[in-house]
Scaffold this motif. Sequence first.
Motif, mmCIF file in Angstrom:
data_model
loop_
_atom_site.group_PDB
_atom_site.id
_atom_site.type_symbol
_atom_site.label_atom_id
_atom_site.label_comp_id
_atom_site.label_asym_id
_atom_site.label_seq_id
_atom_site.Cartn_x
_atom_site.Cartn_y
_atom_site.Cartn_z
ATOM 1 N N SER A 61 0.925 -1.227 -0.204
ATOM 2 C CA SER A 61 0.314 0.236 -0.316
ATOM 3 C C SER A 61 1.159 1.074 -0.440
ATOM 4 O O SER A 61 0.725 2.679 -0.569
ATOM 5 N N ALA A 62 2.076 1.275 0.666
ATOM 6 C CA ALA A 62 3.111 2.886 0.662
ATOM 7 C C ALA A 62 3.833 2.064 -0.720
ATOM 8 O O ALA A 62 4.368 3.605 -1.327
ATOM 9 N N TYR A 63 4.540 0.714 -1.188
ATOM 10 C CA TYR A 63 4.515 1.731 -2.338
ATOM 11 C C TYR A 63 3.842 2.034 -3.241
ATOM 12 O O TYR A 63 3.949 2.928 -3.951
ATOM 13 N N MET A 64 2.497 1.773 -3.574
ATOM 14 C CA MET A 64 1.200 2.332 -4.072
ATOM 15 C C MET A 64 1.605 3.631 -4.558
ATOM 16 O O MET A 64 1.571 5.127 -5.336
ATOM 17 N N LEU A 65 1.747 4.456 -3.233
ATOM 18 C CA LEU A 65 1.455 5.955 -2.963
ATOM 19 C C LEU A 65 3.296 5.838 -3.166
ATOM 20 O O LEU A 65 3.111 7.318 -3.926
ATOM 21 N N TYR A 66 4.238 5.540 -2.821
ATOM 22 C CA TYR A 66 5.372 5.683 -3.766
ATOM 23 C C TYR A 66 4.933 6.561 -4.893
ATOM 24 O O TYR A 66 5.770 7.102 -5.603
ATOM 25 N N ASP A 67 5.285 5.098 -5.685
ATOM 26 C CA ASP A 67 4.892 4.958 -7.324
ATOM 27 C C ASP A 67 3.977 5.592 -7.954
ATOM 28 O O ASP A 67 4.199 6.038 -9.022
ATOM 29 N N LEU A 68 3.206 6.060 -7.474
ATOM 30 C CA LEU A 68 2.168 7.021 -7.679
ATOM 31 C C LEU A 68 2.780 8.507 -8.050
ATOM 32 O O LEU A 68 2.169 9.392 -8.563
ATOM 33 N N LYS A 69 3.256 8.556 -6.434
ATOM 34 C CA LYS A 69 3.969 10.301 -6.182
ATOM 35 C C LYS A 69 5.087 10.193 -7.310
ATOM 36 O O LYS A 69 5.475 11.811 -7.907
ATOM 37 N N ARG A 70 5.995 9.679 -7.529
ATOM 38 C CA ARG A 70 7.113 9.162 -8.498
ATOM 39 C C ARG A 70 6.248 9.876 -9.952
ATOM 40 O O ARG A 70 6.901 11.074 -10.582
ATOM 41 N N ILE A 71 5.225 9.119 -10.232
ATOM 42 C CA ILE A 71 4.736 10.022 -12.079
ATOM 43 C C ILE A 71 4.014 11.362 -11.758
ATOM 44 O O ILE A 71 4.384 12.005 -12.149
ATOM 45 N N VAL A 72 3.291 11.564 -10.956
ATOM 46 C CA VAL A 72 3.188 12.965 -9.992
ATOM 47 C C VAL A 72 3.610 13.992 -10.667
ATOM 48 O O VAL A 72 4.011 15.481 -11.029
ATOM 49 N N ASP A 73 5.421 13.737 -9.793
ATOM 50 C CA ASP A 73 6.339 14.264 -9.475
ATOM 51 C C ASP A 73 7.183 14.213 -10.390
ATOM 52 O O ASP A 73 9.164 15.077 -10.912
ATOM 53 N N GLY A 74 6.957 13.422 -11.858
ATOM 54 C CA GLY A 74 7.847 13.280 -12.772
ATOM 55 C C GLY A 74 8.828 12.643 -12.668
ATOM 56 O O GLY A 74 10.333 12.454 -14.203
ATOM 57 N N GLY A 75 9.794 12.219 -11.971
ATOM 58 C CA GLY A 75 9.948 10.875 -11.847
ATOM 59 C C GLY A 75 10.114 9.762 -12.396
ATOM 60 O O GLY A 75 10.930 9.196 -13.065
ATOM 61 N N GLU A 76 9.386 9.452 -13.132
ATOM 62 C CA GLU A 76 8.823 8.163 -13.931
ATOM 63 C C GLU A 76 8.104 8.463 -15.734
ATOM 64 O O GLU A 76 6.960 9.609 -14.741
ATOM 65 N N THR A 77 9.186 8.770 -16.023
ATOM 66 C CA THR A 77 8.280 9.313 -17.472
ATOM 67 C C THR A 77 7.904 8.233 -18.620
ATOM 68 O O THR A 77 7.524 8.890 -20.043
ATOM 69 N N ASN A 78 8.171 6.451 -18.190
ATOM 70 C CA ASN A 78 7.799 5.512 -19.299
ATOM 71 C C ASN A 78 6.347 4.794 -18.327
ATOM 72 O O ASN A 78 6.398 4.902 -17.404
ATOM 73 N N TYR A 79 5.548 5.497 -19.145
ATOM 74 C CA TYR A 79 4.013 4.483 -19.154
ATOM 75 C C TYR A 79 4.117 2.874 -18.778
ATOM 76 O O TYR A 79 3.448 2.313 -17.455
ATOM 77 N N ILE A 80 5.214 2.635 -18.851
ATOM 78 C CA ILE A 80 4.758 0.989 -19.202
ATOM 79 C C ILE A 80 5.518 -0.047 -17.298
ATOM 80 O O ILE A 80 4.386 -0.732 -17.594
ATOM 81 N N SER A 81 6.709 1.052 -17.447
ATOM 82 C CA SER A 81 7.376 1.167 -16.139
ATOM 83 C C SER A 81 6.480 1.402 -14.696
ATOM 84 O O SER A 81 6.524 0.758 -13.795
ATOM 85 N N ALA A 82 5.827 2.504 -14.881
ATOM 86 C CA ALA A 82 4.821 3.185 -14.420
ATOM 87 C C ALA A 82 4.305 2.484 -13.926
ATOM 88 O O ALA A 82 2.901 2.244 -12.873
ATOM 89 N N THR A 83 3.205 1.372 -15.324
ATOM 90 C CA THR A 83 1.841 0.480 -14.872
ATOM 91 C C THR A 83 2.541 -0.392 -14.498
ATOM 92 O O THR A 83 1.849 -1.423 -13.150
ATOM 93 N N LEU A 84 3.679 -1.044 -14.133
ATOM 94 C CA LEU A 84 4.370 -2.530 -14.195
ATOM 95 C C LEU A 84 4.164 -2.709 -12.274
ATOM 96 O O LEU A 84 4.302 -3.565 -11.825
ATOM 97 N N ALA A 85 4.641 -1.168 -12.225
ATOM 98 C CA ALA A 85 5.273 -1.080 -10.480
ATOM 99 C C ALA A 85 3.251 -1.232 -9.915
ATOM 100 O O ALA A 85 3.807 -1.733 -8.953
ATOM 101 N N LEU A 86 2.622 -0.324 -10.399
ATOM 102 C CA LEU A 86 1.274 -0.052 -10.152
ATOM 103 C C LEU A 86 0.591 -1.262 -9.974
ATOM 104 O O LEU A 86 0.441 -2.054 -8.957
ATOM 105 N N TYR A 87 0.693 -2.117 -10.863
ATOM 106 C CA TYR A 87 0.301 -3.257 -11.348
ATOM 107 C C TYR A 87 1.025 -4.626 -10.379
ATOM 108 O O TYR A 87 -0.234 -5.138 -9.527
ATOM 109 N N LEU A 88 2.256 -4.671 -9.986
ATOM 110 C CA LEU A 88 2.732 -4.966 -9.071
ATOM 111 C C LEU A 88 2.302 -4.977 -7.216
ATOM 112 O O LEU A 88 1.759 -5.839 -6.239
ATOM 113 N N ASP A 89 2.095 -3.606 -7.155
ATOM 114 C CA ASP A 89 1.584 -2.996 -5.690
ATOM 115 C C ASP A 89 0.206 -3.652 -5.673
ATOM 116 O O ASP A 89 -0.503 -4.032 -4.420
ATOM 117 N N ILE A 90 -0.961 -3.386 -7.039
ATOM 118 C CA ILE A 90 -2.225 -3.737 -6.619
ATOM 119 C C ILE A 90 -2.839 -5.644 -6.450
ATOM 120 O O ILE A 90 -2.938 -5.157 -5.134
#
Length: 231
Positions: A183-212
């Motif tokens: 759950s904390a990882y979910m917040l961390y990964d979402l915040k990275r996208i919001v802050d511009g730390g993750e710019t590849n949507y496939i990598s971002a999706t993979l991270a969030l999918y694993l969290d979920i």
Amino acid sequence: MSDHIQSIDRSYALDAGAQQRNRVLRNTYWLLALSLVPTVMGAWLGVATGMTRSLNGGLGMMVFLGGAFGFIFAIEKTKNSAAGVPVLLGFTFFMGLMLSRMIAAVLGFKNGPELIMTAFGGTAGVFFAMASLSSIIKRDLSGMGKWLFVGALAILVGGIINVFVGSTAGMLAISVMAIGVFSAYMLYDLKRIVDGGETNYISATLALYLDIINVFQSLLALLGILGGERD
């Protein structure tokens, strides 16, 4: 005059950065929603055919770890190409298959369907809560990464050990810990996208999918152990 031009350039750069972040976030949400379709298909196929029923103990762990890490490696290699999305969807189908053993076990309870829906609802609630927090929190959360990684590693090692020990108490402890960490990882990964730390949507999706998927299966395990009703 030059100060005015510099101010315009900065405003343009900030606007372009915001547009990119919004685009990555939007594409991530769409792909994340799409990735649930192969997951459901894989889980249905596994339950209907029983093809994963024999994957017990060490064999099941080896198949899962080998398949999961193989897919994750392939996704990272193809994330900037046209093959990235199909490989990701193939991974989510595989994860659905691997999840089918637990789903089949929970469906063996009299209240199995209700437990699955409760786990799904709980996971959705966690995701929406973390998504809301990620848009509200202004603090930089990048320092959480190393601690969350240590927590995830501890869960992985504990899970491997418990496959051979078969402790119900151990399973409960691992499930509770996994719900908190991912759950904390979910917040961390979402915040990275919001802050511009993750710019590849496939990598971002993979991270969030694993969290979920980790939150869902941990909730399902917890509900099955504590709330499963036998006939």
